[in-house]
Design a protein around this motif. Structure first.
Motif, PDB file in Angstrom:
ATOM      1  N   THR A  18     -45.122  47.321   0.995  1.00  0.00           N
ATOM      2  CA  THR A  18     -46.443  47.912   1.256  1.00  0.00           C
ATOM      3  C   THR A  18     -46.336  49.121   2.159  1.00  0.00           C
ATOM      4  OG1 THR A  18     -47.473  45.730   1.038  1.00  0.00           O
ATOM      5  CG2 THR A  18     -48.762  47.445   2.118  1.00  0.00           C
ATOM      6  N   MET A 364     -51.578  48.423  -5.361  1.00  0.00           N
ATOM      7  CA  MET A 364     -52.701  47.497  -5.503  1.00  0.00           C
ATOM      8  C   MET A 364     -52.233  46.103  -5.938  1.00  0.00           C
ATOM      9  SD  MET A 364     -55.764  49.921  -7.039  1.00  0.00           S
ATOM     10  CE  MET A 364     -54.766  50.812  -8.239  1.00  0.00           C
ATOM     11  N   ARG A 366     -49.322  44.889  -5.265  1.00  0.00           N
ATOM     12  CA  ARG A 366     -48.637  44.326  -4.092  1.00  0.00           C
ATOM     13  C   ARG A 366     -49.640  43.731  -3.123  1.00  0.00           C
ATOM     14  NH1 ARG A 366     -43.678  42.238  -3.005  1.00  0.00           N
ATOM     15  NH2 ARG A 366     -43.415  42.091  -0.736  1.00  0.00           N
ATOM     16  N   ILE A 367     -50.756  44.407  -2.924  1.00  0.00           N
ATOM     17  CA  ILE A 367     -51.789  43.902  -2.021  1.00  0.00           C
ATOM     18  C   ILE A 367     -52.373  42.596  -2.555  1.00  0.00           C
ATOM     19  CG2 ILE A 367     -54.099  44.373  -1.095  1.00  0.00           C
ATOM     20  CD1 ILE A 367     -53.283  47.312  -0.910  1.00  0.00           C
ATOM     21  N   ILE A 368     -52.575  42.524  -3.870  1.00  0.00           N
ATOM     22  CA  ILE A 368     -53.069  41.275  -4.466  1.00  0.00           C
ATOM     23  C   ILE A 368     -52.053  40.154  -4.271  1.00  0.00           C
ATOM     24  CG2 ILE A 368     -53.667  40.154  -6.658  1.00  0.00           C
ATOM     25  CD1 ILE A 368     -54.859  42.819  -7.544  1.00  0.00           C
ATOM     26  N   TYR A 384     -58.255  41.366  -0.482  1.00  0.00           N
ATOM     27  CA  TYR A 384     -58.965  41.728  -1.706  1.00  0.00           C
ATOM     28  C   TYR A 384     -59.959  42.863  -1.449  1.00  0.00           C
ATOM     29  CZ  TYR A 384     -57.116  38.326  -4.990  1.00  0.00           C
ATOM     30  OH  TYR A 384     -56.294  37.634  -5.855  1.00  0.00           O
ATOM     31  N   ALA A 387     -57.816  45.991  -1.569  1.00  0.00           N
ATOM     32  CA  ALA A 387     -57.440  46.294  -2.953  1.00  0.00           C
ATOM     33  C   ALA A 387     -58.624  46.860  -3.741  1.00  0.00           C
ATOM     34  CB  ALA A 387     -56.901  45.039  -3.634  1.00  0.00           C
ATOM     35  N   SER A 388     -59.814  46.301  -3.523  1.00  0.00           N
ATOM     36  CA  SER A 388     -61.006  46.751  -4.250  1.00  0.00           C
ATOM     37  C   SER A 388     -61.397  48.168  -3.849  1.00  0.00           C
ATOM     38  CB  SER A 388     -62.174  45.786  -3.998  1.00  0.00           C
ATOM     39  OG  SER A 388     -61.877  44.497  -4.474  1.00  0.00           O
ATOM     40  N   PHE A 391     -58.873  50.528  -5.400  1.00  0.00           N
ATOM     41  CA  PHE A 391     -59.073  50.629  -6.844  1.00  0.00           C
ATOM     42  C   PHE A 391     -60.270  51.510  -7.169  1.00  0.00           C
ATOM     43  CE2 PHE A 391     -61.390  49.067 -10.587  1.00  0.00           C
ATOM     44  CZ  PHE A 391     -60.463  49.375 -11.566  1.00  0.00           C
TER      45      PHE A 391
END
Length: 444
Positions: A18, A364, A366-368, A384, A387-388, A391
């Motif tokens: 990350t 993204m 990786r974050i999930i 999340y 990530a959102s 995105f």
């Protein structure tokens, strides 16, 4: 003697992937900003009035804050979640009255020569507050009351930002619905959301009188299909009528009101340009415009046209670093901020653009992955949120540069020039890294 091993153990737990992807995107961004701002006539590359040098300073500040975050007790972020959220709302509120006008937006606060957007920073506070609320043992997200509270946490900052005439940034806060969906928000809510978007598009494409007839006819047809159920249930009758009334209010009142009293004139122009329609006479004014000013309303959208030219001219391999003619000659407006992707597309072509998109997708995902390995629900939900947000910015920014979405002034994360943007994304990611370091700790 004990402090040094402790600090070493903390830094050894940092998720290197990350951190690497974060730094890689920042470096690519600085190179892209440099490529569109540097001129052969510049006496030196170290010119403090250049955006890339200012971005370097903001990177230093971001890394310093990142270090502080890493050394901070992770439970602090839970303890200050609601207080920081209220502070963020306070900043947004005072910006409505004390904000500085920048390019038609009233969303900036100025402290001396330094300006920042509270709406950018408030994304951090909203993420923490939403994660705190959804992870609370007292929260039952299956109840309507707690769902409404969750929605309010996400929407209230957006409403305040709309009042600052910054509609694009306000739309970012709708990404928190993805987080709530992950935590149990019914699929029907998302269906309703997509239905409203479709209805809004129909309102723009079809005359409102004709749309009234179409919606009424569809309601009657649905009633005929459900006639047996309607005979047995008054509730079904009421539901069908309420849906019809809601559709009428949305298409006949809400959408026209938004286009006349909420959206800016240039935003209206870009929306209609995206769907390939001319701006109707009734929307010619918009907010801050004058009705009947047809000469200033041009649906050919110069920004997107030049953006497509720049990206398309890059071909497969690109023209090479510092060889972008469209961006170098400033044919693309806002080429170091909203349209920074053009610099990548023109100089590095399809290959470079695809690699950049791949890096974003990798980050993204990786974050999930980090989110799903958290023991604490707060840490998972916060991940999340990050990530959102990434995105939404990534998808909308690139879509608007290639003409697939209206130009609403959303930055490309970690690449676009801007201190507020870089700082907010950096803090978002470093808090996530810290929470992941302590992923075995139950944080409430």
């Amino acid at each position: 003697m004990n402090a040094q091993p402790t600090h070493k153990s903390i830094f050894s737990k940092i998720d290197g992937v990350t951190l690497f992807l974060y730094l890689l995107l920042v470096v690519i961004g600085m190179m892209a900003v440099f490529s569109v701002e540097h001129r052969t006539t510049d006496p030196t590359i170290f010119m403090m009035n250049k955006g890339y040098m200012k971005q370097l300073i903001w990177l230093g500040i971001s890394l310093f804050l990142g270090l502080i975050i890493i050394l901070t007790d992770s439970k602090l972020f839970s303890n200050i979640a609601y207080l920081s959220y209220l502070f963020g709302l306070f900043l947004l509120f005072i910006t409505i009255f004390l904000g500085v006008d920048v390019k038609g937006s009233h969303s900036w606060l100025g402290v001396g020569s330094v300006r920042f957007q509270p709406g950018e920073v408030c994304k951090i506070f909203t993420s923490l507050a939403l994660a705190k609320f959804l992870s609370s043992p007292e929260t039952n997200f299956k109840t309507l009351k707690h769902r409404l509270i969750g929605v309010a946490i996400a929407i209230v900052p957006a409403v305040l930002i709309v009042l600052q005439k910054e509609t694009g940034l306000a739309l970012v806060y709708f990404c928190f619905f993805l987080v709530m969906y992950r935590e149990g928000l019914p699929t029907t809510i998302l269906i309703i959301g997509f239905s409203l978007v479709a209805l809004a598009l129909m309102t723009l494409l079809i005359d409102r009188k004709i749309l009234f007839v179409i919606l009424t006819t569809l309601t009657i047809l649905v009633g005929l299909v459900l006639r047996e159920g309607l005979k047995k249930s008054i509730a079904l009758w009421v539901t069908l009528i309420l849906i019809w009334v809601a559709c009428m209010l949305f298409s006949q009142v809400a959408v026209p009101f938004a286009f006349k009293h909420v959206l800016q004139r240039h935003q209206i122009e870009r929306i209609y340009s995206t769907i390939g329609q001319d701006v109707p006479q009734e929307y010619m004014g918009g907010v801050g415009g004058e009705k009947g000013d047809e000469k200033k309303v041009n649906t050919s959208d110069y920004n997107v046209k030049q953006s497509k030219i720049a990206i398309g001219s890059g071909g497969f391999w690109g023209k090479g670093f510092l060889n972008g003619t469209s961006t170098k000659n400033e044919f693309v407006p806002e080429q170091n901020t909203d349209f920074i992707f053009c610099a990548i597309g023109e100089q590095f072509g399809f290959v470079g653009s695809a690699l950049l998109i791949g890096i974003y997708i990798w980050l993204m995902l990786r974050i999930i992955y980090l989110a799903e390995r958290q023991r604490s629900a707060l840490s998972r939900i916060y991940a999340y949120c990050v990530a959102s947000i990434l995105f939404f910015h990534f998808a909308i920014n690139i879509s608007m540069t290639i003409g697939l979405a209206p130009v609403i002034g959303i930055t490309l994360p970690l690449l676009s020039y801007g201190g507020s943007s870089l700082l907010s994304f950096s803090v978002l990611i470093f808090i996530l890294i810290k929470l992941d370091i302590d992923r075995q700790v139950m944080i409430r």
